[in-house]
Scaffold this motif. Sequence first.
Motif, short mmCIF file in Angstrom:
data_model
loop_
_atom_site.label_atom_id
_atom_site.label_comp_id
_atom_site.label_asym_id
_atom_site.label_seq_id
_atom_site.Cartn_x
_atom_site.Cartn_y
_atom_site.Cartn_z
N ALA A 29 0.86 -1.18 0.00
CA ALA A 29 0.00 0.00 0.00
C ALA A 29 0.90 1.23 0.00
CB ALA A 29 -0.90 0.00 1.22
N GLN A 30 0.73 2.10 -0.99
CA GLN A 30 1.45 3.38 -1.06
C GLN A 30 0.57 4.40 -0.35
OE1 GLN A 30 4.54 3.84 -2.66
NE2 GLN A 30 4.53 5.90 -1.82
N VAL A 31 1.04 4.93 0.79
CA VAL A 31 0.21 5.81 1.62
C VAL A 31 0.85 7.18 1.73
CG1 VAL A 31 -0.86 6.07 3.88
CG2 VAL A 31 -0.52 3.79 2.95
N GLU A 32 0.05 8.23 1.44
CA GLU A 32 0.51 9.60 1.65
C GLU A 32 0.05 10.02 3.04
OE1 GLU A 32 -0.60 13.99 0.03
OE2 GLU A 32 -0.27 12.47 -1.52
N LEU A 33 1.01 10.36 3.90
CA LEU A 33 0.72 10.71 5.29
C LEU A 33 0.99 12.19 5.54
CD1 LEU A 33 2.58 7.71 6.96
CD2 LEU A 33 0.12 7.96 6.71
N LYS A 34 0.21 12.79 6.44
CA LYS A 34 0.42 14.18 6.84
C LYS A 34 0.54 14.22 8.35
CE LYS A 34 -1.56 18.78 6.58
NZ LYS A 34 -2.77 19.54 6.36
N ASN A 35 1.60 14.86 8.84
CA ASN A 35 1.83 14.95 10.28
C ASN A 35 0.78 15.88 10.89
OD1 ASN A 35 2.89 15.79 12.90
ND2 ASN A 35 4.76 14.73 12.28
N ILE A 36 0.10 15.42 11.93
CA ILE A 36 -0.97 16.21 12.55
C ILE A 36 -0.41 17.42 13.28
CG2 ILE A 36 -2.67 16.14 14.40
CD1 ILE A 36 -3.44 13.40 13.48
N ARG A 37 0.76 17.29 13.89
CA ARG A 37 1.30 18.37 14.71
C ARG A 37 1.98 19.46 13.90
NH1 ARG A 37 2.32 13.84 18.36
NH2 ARG A 37 0.83 14.03 20.06
N ASN A 38 2.79 19.10 12.89
CA ASN A 38 3.53 20.15 12.17
C ASN A 38 3.16 20.27 10.70
OD1 ASN A 38 4.87 18.06 10.88
ND2 ASN A 38 6.67 18.18 12.20
N GLY A 39 2.28 19.41 10.18
CA GLY A 39 1.80 19.54 8.80
C GLY A 39 2.73 19.00 7.73
N SER A 40 3.88 18.41 8.11
CA SER A 40 4.78 17.87 7.08
C SER A 40 4.18 16.63 6.44
CB SER A 40 6.15 17.55 7.70
OG SER A 40 6.01 16.55 8.68
#
Length: 186
Positions: free
Chosen positions: A38-49
């Motif tokens: 699974a290729q997953v695009e993740l976004k950090n909840i705390r800093n938005g990276s």
Amino acid sequence: MKINGNEIRPGNIIEHNDGLWIAVKTAHVKPGKGGAFAQVELKNIRNGSKLNERFRSADKVERVRLDQKDQQFLYESDGMLVFMDSETFEQTEIPADILGDRRPFLQDGMTVTVEFYEEEALSCTLPEKVTCEISETEPVVKGQTAANSFKPAVLENGVRVLVPPFVGQGEKIVVNTETAEYVERA
């Protein structure tokens, strides 16, 4: 709760690389050679990276459950929004930029849903629809009722929306907070 890497869905919040990440997009890939992943695009909840990560079905990840509480908006101070729990009267602060474009729709006394992870407030969800008053728009022109014609209007909170020609200045309308679009007359 541990889940397999191929069970990650958009909107899931996982613990990965010592941080909290929300899955934005997922795509299941089966290459000609090797195993599926699974290729997953993740976004950090705390800093938005952002981060792109591959998870095989054998990989285990920790899925995080957030506690949701309804809280009342009190005021904004130094770029922080202050909310109050209506049962315990505890106050919670969240950065104002977390709402983004939806910030102008937050009204005094409005009840919103605040999401917590172990006592830390991470995000805030506004109601889907809010009622706003039109502060300025063009006057109604008799006979100008062409199908699907909209005119620009400015709401009391400064947001620009398109409204039907029959809606006048000073009237209250219902606006969708996600899309900032006219829904109906209030």
